[in-house]
Design a protein around this motif. Sequence first.
Motif, mmCIF file in Angstrom:
data_model
loop_
_atom_site.group_PDB
_atom_site.id
_atom_site.type_symbol
_atom_site.label_atom_id
_atom_site.label_comp_id
_atom_site.label_asym_id
_atom_site.label_seq_id
_atom_site.Cartn_x
_atom_site.Cartn_y
_atom_site.Cartn_z
ATOM 1 N N ARG A 173 4.272 48.627 21.129
ATOM 2 C CA ARG A 173 2.812 48.537 21.197
ATOM 3 C C ARG A 173 2.163 49.928 21.286
ATOM 4 N N THR A 174 2.769 50.816 22.070
ATOM 5 C CA THR A 174 2.251 52.178 22.196
ATOM 6 C C THR A 174 2.336 52.907 20.869
ATOM 7 N N ILE A 175 3.458 52.754 20.164
ATOM 8 C CA ILE A 175 3.622 53.404 18.861
ATOM 9 C C ILE A 175 2.606 52.873 17.868
ATOM 10 N N VAL A 176 2.404 51.560 17.843
ATOM 11 C CA VAL A 176 1.419 50.961 16.944
ATOM 12 C C VAL A 176 0.016 51.480 17.258
ATOM 13 N N ASP A 177 -0.334 51.561 18.535
ATOM 14 C CA ASP A 177 -1.660 52.065 18.931
ATOM 15 C C ASP A 177 -1.865 53.510 18.491
ATOM 16 N N TRP A 178 -0.857 54.349 18.690
ATOM 17 C CA TRP A 178 -0.994 55.760 18.308
ATOM 18 C C TRP A 178 -1.041 55.920 16.798
ATOM 19 N N LYS A 179 -0.265 55.110 16.060
ATOM 20 C CA LYS A 179 -0.336 55.177 14.598
ATOM 21 C C LYS A 179 -1.729 54.788 14.115
ATOM 22 N N GLN A 180 -2.331 53.767 14.719
ATOM 23 C CA GLN A 180 -3.688 53.368 14.361
ATOM 24 C C GLN A 180 -4.679 54.481 14.706
ATOM 25 N N PHE A 181 -4.483 55.113 15.845
ATOM 26 C CA PHE A 181 -5.352 56.208 16.265
ATOM 27 C C PHE A 181 -5.272 57.372 15.274
ATOM 28 N N LEU A 182 -4.066 57.700 14.815
ATOM 29 C CA LEU A 182 -3.904 58.774 13.834
ATOM 30 C C LEU A 182 -4.567 58.412 12.510
ATOM 31 N N ARG A 183 -4.471 57.136 12.094
ATOM 32 C CA ARG A 183 -5.169 56.696 10.880
ATOM 33 C C ARG A 183 -6.678 56.817 11.054
ATOM 34 N N ASP A 184 -7.182 56.443 12.245
ATOM 35 C CA ASP A 184 -8.620 56.546 12.515
ATOM 36 C C ASP A 184 -9.109 57.990 12.438
ATOM 37 N N ILE A 185 -8.296 58.928 12.919
ATOM 38 C CA ILE A 185 -8.655 60.341 12.837
ATOM 39 C C ILE A 185 -8.773 60.767 11.373
ATOM 40 N N CYS A 186 -7.823 60.338 10.538
ATOM 41 C CA CYS A 186 -7.865 60.681 9.114
ATOM 42 C C CYS A 186 -9.083 60.077 8.436
ATOM 43 N N VAL A 187 -9.386 58.817 8.757
ATOM 44 C CA VAL A 187 -10.557 58.154 8.169
ATOM 45 C C VAL A 187 -11.831 58.889 8.547
ATOM 46 N N GLU A 188 -11.941 59.270 9.813
ATOM 47 C CA GLU A 188 -13.126 59.988 10.272
ATOM 48 C C GLU A 188 -13.253 61.344 9.572
ATOM 49 N N HIS A 189 -12.143 62.038 9.401
ATOM 50 C CA HIS A 189 -12.175 63.329 8.714
ATOM 51 C C HIS A 189 -12.623 63.169 7.269
ATOM 52 N N LEU A 190 -12.063 62.168 6.573
ATOM 53 C CA LEU A 190 -12.434 61.962 5.174
ATOM 54 C C LEU A 190 -13.875 61.474 5.032
ATOM 55 N N ALA A 191 -14.372 60.740 6.024
ATOM 56 C CA ALA A 191 -15.773 60.307 5.983
ATOM 57 C C ALA A 191 -16.711 61.501 6.146
ATOM 58 N N ARG A 192 -16.315 62.460 6.968
ATOM 59 C CA ARG A 192 -17.146 63.657 7.175
ATOM 60 C C ARG A 192 -16.999 64.666 6.045
ATOM 61 N N ASN A 193 -15.848 64.678 5.383
ATOM 62 C CA ASN A 193 -15.554 65.641 4.316
ATOM 63 C C ASN A 193 -15.102 64.895 3.066
ATOM 64 N N PRO A 194 -16.023 64.245 2.359
ATOM 65 C CA PRO A 194 -15.614 63.446 1.194
ATOM 66 C C PRO A 194 -15.042 64.326 0.081
ATOM 67 N N VAL A 195 -14.105 63.759 -0.648
ATOM 68 C CA VAL A 195 -13.466 64.450 -1.758
ATOM 69 C C VAL A 195 -14.014 63.858 -3.050
ATOM 70 N N MET A 196 -14.509 64.719 -3.919
ATOM 71 C CA MET A 196 -15.059 64.254 -5.191
ATOM 72 C C MET A 196 -13.946 64.208 -6.231
ATOM 73 N N LEU A 197 -13.815 63.070 -6.883
ATOM 74 C CA LEU A 197 -12.843 62.928 -7.962
ATOM 75 C C LEU A 197 -13.537 63.279 -9.273
ATOM 76 N N GLY A 198 -12.855 63.999 -10.091
ATOM 77 C CA GLY A 198 -13.417 64.351 -11.388
ATOM 78 C C GLY A 198 -14.450 65.449 -11.284
ATOM 79 N N GLY A 199 -15.465 65.367 -12.118
ATOM 80 C CA GLY A 199 -16.522 66.365 -12.158
ATOM 81 C C GLY A 199 -17.090 66.415 -13.559
ATOM 82 N N PRO A 200 -17.975 67.370 -13.820
ATOM 83 C CA PRO A 200 -18.566 67.480 -15.157
ATOM 84 C C PRO A 200 -17.490 67.722 -16.214
#
Length: 122
Positions: free
Chosen positions: A73-100
Motif C-alpha cells: 500500500r505504501t509503495i502504491v501510494d508513493w508511485k501515485q504521488f510521483l505520477r501526480d508530481i509529473c502531471v503537475e509539472h507537465l500541466a505547468r510546463n506544457p510541451v508543444m508537439l509539432g510547430g509551423p
Amino acid sequence: MTTRVKDGTKCFRCNKQGCRKEKGFFIDTFFEGSHLSCKEIFQLAYFWSQNLTAQEFLQFQMKRNDGTVISTRTIVDWKQFLRDICVEHLARNPVMLGGPGTIVEIDETVISRRKYNRAWYN
C-alpha cells in the motif's frame, strides 16, 4: 543557521542570540509526515523512474536494514504521488508537439480486449 541533531533527527537552528528557533529538514516538503526514510523515498523514486512496475520486485528491492519490507500500500501510494508530481509539472510546463511547417500524425489506440465467445449483453 547551523545543523544539529535533536532526538535522532537533523534540524536547522538559528544562531541569533534572541532567536534560537529550530526547524526540521523535512518541514514544508513532501518528505514531511512520511514514515519512510529519505533514502527509501529516493530508492523508490529511482525504481519508479526506471519503470520497474512489478510490485514484488519493488518490495524485494525495498527491504529495510532490519529485514522488514515496505508495504504494498505504501509503495502504491508513493508511485501515485510521483505520477501526480509529473502531471503537475507537465500541466505547468506544457510541451508543444509539432510547430509551423511540421505535420503531426495522431493514431487511435484501442485499450480494451475482445470478449471471445461472449454475447454482447453479458
